[in-house]
Design a protein around this motif. Structure first.
Motif, short mmCIF file in Angstrom:
data_model
loop_
_atom_site.label_atom_id
_atom_site.label_comp_id
_atom_site.label_asym_id
_atom_site.label_seq_id
_atom_site.Cartn_x
_atom_site.Cartn_y
_atom_site.Cartn_z
N PHE A 148 98.96 73.21 -30.78
CA PHE A 148 98.32 72.22 -29.90
C PHE A 148 98.40 72.62 -28.58
O PHE A 148 97.44 72.14 -27.60
N ALA A 149 99.74 72.70 -27.93
CA ALA A 149 99.85 72.87 -26.68
C ALA A 149 99.27 74.01 -26.02
O ALA A 149 98.51 73.94 -25.01
N PHE A 150 99.23 75.30 -26.87
CA PHE A 150 98.35 76.39 -26.51
C PHE A 150 96.96 75.99 -26.42
O PHE A 150 96.18 76.28 -25.23
N ALA A 151 96.60 75.18 -27.35
CA ALA A 151 95.08 74.79 -27.32
C ALA A 151 94.69 73.95 -26.06
O ALA A 151 93.76 74.03 -25.45
N ALA A 152 95.62 73.08 -25.85
CA ALA A 152 95.47 72.06 -24.71
C ALA A 152 95.31 72.96 -23.36
O ALA A 152 94.45 72.51 -22.69
N VAL A 153 96.21 73.94 -23.24
CA VAL A 153 96.07 74.74 -21.98
C VAL A 153 94.90 75.40 -21.88
O VAL A 153 94.01 75.55 -21.00
N MET A 154 94.21 75.84 -23.03
CA MET A 154 92.68 76.72 -23.17
C MET A 154 91.69 75.51 -22.91
O MET A 154 90.81 75.93 -22.09
N ILE A 155 92.00 74.42 -23.20
CA ILE A 155 91.11 73.52 -23.06
C ILE A 155 90.79 73.11 -21.53
O ILE A 155 89.76 73.14 -21.07
N VAL A 156 91.89 72.92 -21.02
CA VAL A 156 92.02 72.86 -19.43
C VAL A 156 91.31 74.00 -18.58
O VAL A 156 90.43 73.63 -17.74
N GLU A 157 91.60 75.11 -18.96
CA GLU A 157 91.09 76.31 -18.26
C GLU A 157 89.50 76.45 -18.58
O GLU A 157 88.91 76.67 -17.60
N GLU A 223 99.09 76.95 -12.38
CA GLU A 223 99.43 75.61 -12.08
C GLU A 223 99.14 74.65 -13.44
O GLU A 223 99.83 73.67 -13.58
N THR A 224 98.11 75.12 -14.28
CA THR A 224 98.25 74.44 -15.40
C THR A 224 99.01 74.18 -16.55
O THR A 224 99.49 73.30 -16.81
N VAL A 225 99.75 75.37 -16.60
CA VAL A 225 101.15 75.41 -17.47
C VAL A 225 102.24 74.77 -16.78
O VAL A 225 102.77 73.97 -17.40
N TYR A 226 102.28 74.84 -15.49
CA TYR A 226 103.52 74.26 -14.82
C TYR A 226 103.35 72.99 -15.00
O TYR A 226 104.22 72.20 -15.46
N VAL A 227 102.09 72.04 -14.96
CA VAL A 227 101.94 70.68 -14.89
C VAL A 227 101.75 70.35 -16.28
O VAL A 227 102.30 69.26 -16.59
N LEU A 228 101.05 70.93 -17.05
CA LEU A 228 100.60 70.49 -18.41
C LEU A 228 101.97 70.35 -19.35
O LEU A 228 102.25 69.60 -20.10
N THR A 229 102.55 71.58 -19.51
CA THR A 229 103.53 71.79 -20.55
C THR A 229 104.91 72.26 -20.14
O THR A 229 106.13 72.49 -20.87
N SER A 230 105.16 73.00 -18.96
CA SER A 230 106.09 73.46 -18.17
C SER A 230 106.34 74.64 -19.00
O SER A 230 107.68 75.08 -19.39
#
Lengths: 289, 510
Positions: A148-157, A223-230
């Protein structure tokens, strides 16, 4: 003869060396040192940093993860961007409004939008899970389960950068000549046939350009990874840029992070060259000629 | 002009002069928000008497509000009092280390004053100026507890100027623990009486019993525990809190992270593995998303009334005790849970204790220092001594978002929290008793204050995160961490790490 032309080229050349080549050469030099928090400065560590990198499974895993993330998000962005561009290319109501609306995500700051998305995905306080509950899908572990976290990063991108594809592809569509469409109409081609035989082939060159530009940008996702999931849960969303950031900025391993960065640069340059060639063959008519 | 008029004018002039002088002697500094200007070289009056006009002080600090806001506030005050120009650079936490370290390594005197995490002393110590003796003897510094004076010191030299005190402790909802319904529910589920957890096994048991239950009756589900679980967001500290009682045997000296003699990492020893297994187990009792909670999430989860228990720094407790908090005066503090079975690395066996082994984890704390290369050391130390004077600190302690927490003997007086913050007596007493208990605990653990601490902790957090996400078992994850730590020690040099680590062990084994 005309040797003075080189004198005129010199200022530009010097600026180029200062701006581009010096940082690159310095990075190469740093990568052969073991500069870190306890050994400051440019000593000579030979290829030790590269040897260490070879055994660094976390780096290679991050590279593989990044490839998956980049390819999948850029392809989805291309499909969605093309669809949106086709939508507002035609004469539809409030066309100008939609053109501006579709560009809004791209105009926002990635860090700020990542914070907003993190709030949306927040499993206790965010609005997404209550909405999913209300429509019967049920709450999802957006940031606490690897998939889900991977999907969340994808969605934001995808949300953030589809407008970029849209912008380039719309510009391409608007520049297409009208004659092939008239010919297709005369030949009785329907909309799908016209798209497949006229629009898509004529958009080949700009499509390749758009995909490549986005692929280059997507390969630097940070940035997305840093903020969203570290990079978590575990290391499930850790990308190369984020890993290099951790090694360089957090752990202060300047020499090692330089070696990681250079290797990454070379891998990306080779990969993107191959991708560009393949796309040109596939999508641009006459590219093989 | 008559003689009488002259006399009268002379009298008036003398009176005016006397009044002015008197006024100067008893200047009212309450406009700066302090209750009392305690006399001494750090007081408002003393700093006011100095003239630093035309001089500039460069300060680097954390982003606003935590530490950054009080830095900006006291910099402005210092500027007004002395005429100095004080430039304050605010940096997000993720960038703070390298923004300080790069100028150090490149020998640029970019900043005179630095605010940073105290555990970085292992890396920063070669670049810091020793606190001059006259500042170590001021009343504000002499009342700093021995624990926090130790944190400020590197060997026998005081290199950091104490302005904060941090530690981990347990926070829980006292109203729920005292509720007959909750007690009955717990008895029904577990067969035993509800008590404040004395061990981490009990903590997990209580958390599990009360998770996904609306025990506060607000219509929304509540949960058992909120913990800092997000990798690279100080999760390593939460993990150390959980591990310490299993791995820090009260009778075994010579290192918690490493065996000081051999510099062998201890992070994959059975005590550490047990702690990690319990940390992973507790995930089932966390709120949705709790397995990726950063410190901010943990603060708001407990402070907002969502969870029954939590442990970390003061922030969540202070959040819960804010005037607008729905759970104000419904919380209590206690020492971190302990362990009845403790790994003895000397005998290679688990030792059993009737009274749980409680370990006080004195973790972090913001600190400040002056750069050795600074050309303004006199002004820089004046600024720090002013920043941390008794009046300012007492005022700063009352503002939760400032991130300044108790570190002087006087800060452990419950009357202060009752009178100044309006806390209930019971809450103030449980808070100060806990803090005092940590400060004087016989078994303490400190952070790994050695060169490369960032790398060690980053490696530890990555390993723990792998176990949390199910990528690896607890043992495999910590074996991986131990291998990485061995490689880091080899790179830095075992003697160099040992020399630094000896300072930490000296604090723990006092």
């Amino acid at each position: 003869m005309y040797r003075q032309k080189y004198i005129f080229l010199l200022p530009g050349l010097l600026v180029l060396i200062a701006v581009i080549l010096f940082p690159l050469l310095f990075t190469i030099r740093v990568s052969f040192s073991s500069w870190d928090v306890y050994n400051p400065g440019l000593n000579n560590a030979g290829g030790a940093m590269y040897a260490r990198m070879w055994e660094d499974a976390r780096y290679w895993e991050a590279l593989w993860r990044l490839s998956l993330l980049s390819v999948s998000t850029v392809l989805i962005q291309y499909v969605l961007g093309f669809a949106l561009a086709l939508l507002v290319w035609r004469e539809i109501a409030a066309r100008r409004f939609f053109r501006v609306l579709f560009l809004v995500p791209m105009m926002t700051t990635p860090v700020v939008m990542s914070v907003i998305w993190r709030t949306i995905f927040h499993e206790s306080l965010g609005p997404l899970n209550p909405i999913l509950n209300a429509i019967g899908i049920g709450a999802q572990p957006w940031l606490s389960q690897p998939g889900f976290a991977f999907a969340a990063v994808m969605i934001v991108e995808i949300w953030q950068w589809t407008p970029f594809m849209f912008l380039l592809l719309l510009a391409g569509l608007l520049s297409l000549p009208s004659e092939p469409y008239l010919a297709a109409k005369v030949d009785g081609a329907g909309p799908i046939r016209t798209f497949l035989s006229v629009t898509f082939p004529m958009m080949g060159a700009i499509s390749v350009g758009a995909i490549l530009i986005r692929a280059i940008e997507a390969s630097k996702i940070m940035e997305t990874v840093y903020v969203l999931t570290s990079g978590g849960p575990g290391t499930s969303t850790e990308t190369v840029s984020y890993y290099i950031y951790i090694r360089g900025m957090r752990d202060f391993q300047i020499g090692y992070s330089a070696a990681l960065s250079l290797t990454y640069l070379i891998i990306m340059a080779v990969a993107l060259t191959l991708i560009a060639k393949a796309l040109m063959r596939l999508m641009v008519r006459g590219a093989n000629a | 002009m008559t003689a009488g008029t002259t006399l009268k004018r002379g009298f008036l002039a003398t009176t005016a002069l006397a009044l002015t002088a008197g006024g100067a002697l008893a200047e009212d500094y309450s406009k700066y928000g302090i209750k009392e200007d305690v006399p001494g070289i750090c007081s408002y009056a003393s700093i006011d008497a100095k003239d630093y006009s035309g001089r500039t002080l460069n300060v680097i600090t954390h982003a606003i509000p935590v530490i950054g806001e009080p830095t900006a506030l006291h910099a402005q005050q210092f500027q007004e009092l002395t005429g100095a120009t004080v430039n304050v650079v605010h940096v997000p936490f993720g960038d703070l280390f390298q923004r300080v370290m790069i100028p150090f390594q490149t020998r640029q005197a970019a900043y005179d004053v630095l605010f940073y995490a105290s555990l970085w002393i292992g890396d920063f110590n070669p670049y810091l100026a020793e606190v001059p003796a006259e500042y170590q003897q001021v009343s504000g510094m002499e009342s700093v507890t021995a624990t926090y004076r130790g944190i400020a010191s590197w060997g026998d030299r005081m290199l950091q100027y104490t302005m904060d005190g941090d530690r981990h402790y347990l926070k829980y909802r006292a109203d729920v623990f005292n509720s007959p319904e909750a007690q009955a529910l717990f008895k029904e589920k577990t067969g035993r009486d509800l008590t404040v957890p004395a061990t981490w096994e009990e903590y997990n048991e209580v958390a599990a019993a009360f998770t996904n239950t609306d025990w506060d009756g607000d219509g929304a589900p509540n949960f058992g525990t909120a913990e800092v679980t997000k990798r690279d967001d100080l999760m390593f500290s939460a993990f150390i809190s959980r591990v310490a009682p299993y791995a820090k045997h009260p009778d075994v000296k010579g290192g918690f992270f490493f065996d000081l003699e051999t510099m062998t990492p201890l992070v994959n020893s059975p005590g550490w593995v047990r702690g990690l297994e319990l940390f992973v187990e507790a995930q089932a009792s966390m709120p949705p998303g709790g397995t990726s909670f950063g410190l901010g999430d943990e603060i708001f989860s407990f402070g907002g009334g969502q969870t029954l228990m939590s442990y970390s720094w003061d922030d969540a407790f202070i959040q819960a005790m804010q005037e607008d908090s729905p759970i104000r005066n419904k919380v209590a503090a206690a020492m971190l849970p302990g362990a009845r079975e403790v790994w003895n690395r000397e005998t290679g066996q688990w030792d059993t204790f009737d009274e749980p082994n409680r370990v006080a984890y004195v973790t972090w704390g913001w600190t400040s220092a002056v750069a050795k290369d600074s050309q303004n050391q006199d002004m820089a130390f004046d600024f720090l001594c002013f920043f941390a004077n008794e009046g300012n600190t007492e005022s700063d302690l009352q503002i939760g978002r400032f991130g300044i927490n108790p570190y002087r003997d006087s800060h452990f007086d419950p009357a202060f929290y009752e009178a100044e913050l309006g806390w209930d007596k019971a809450v103030a007493e449980t808070y100060t008793t806990t803090l005092k208990g940590i400060d004087t605990a016989p078994n303490q653990v400190f952070d790994l204050r050695v060169p490369g601490v960032g790398e060690f902790m980053s490696s530890l957090a990555a390993g723990v995160a792998r176990a949390q996400s199910g990528e690896q078992t607890a043992q495999a994850a910590l074996d991986g961490v131990a291998a990485e730590w061995t490689a880091i020690v080899e790179r830095i040099g075992a003697d160099r790490v040992r020399e630094a680590y000896a300072n930490v062990v000296a604090l723990e084994d006092r």
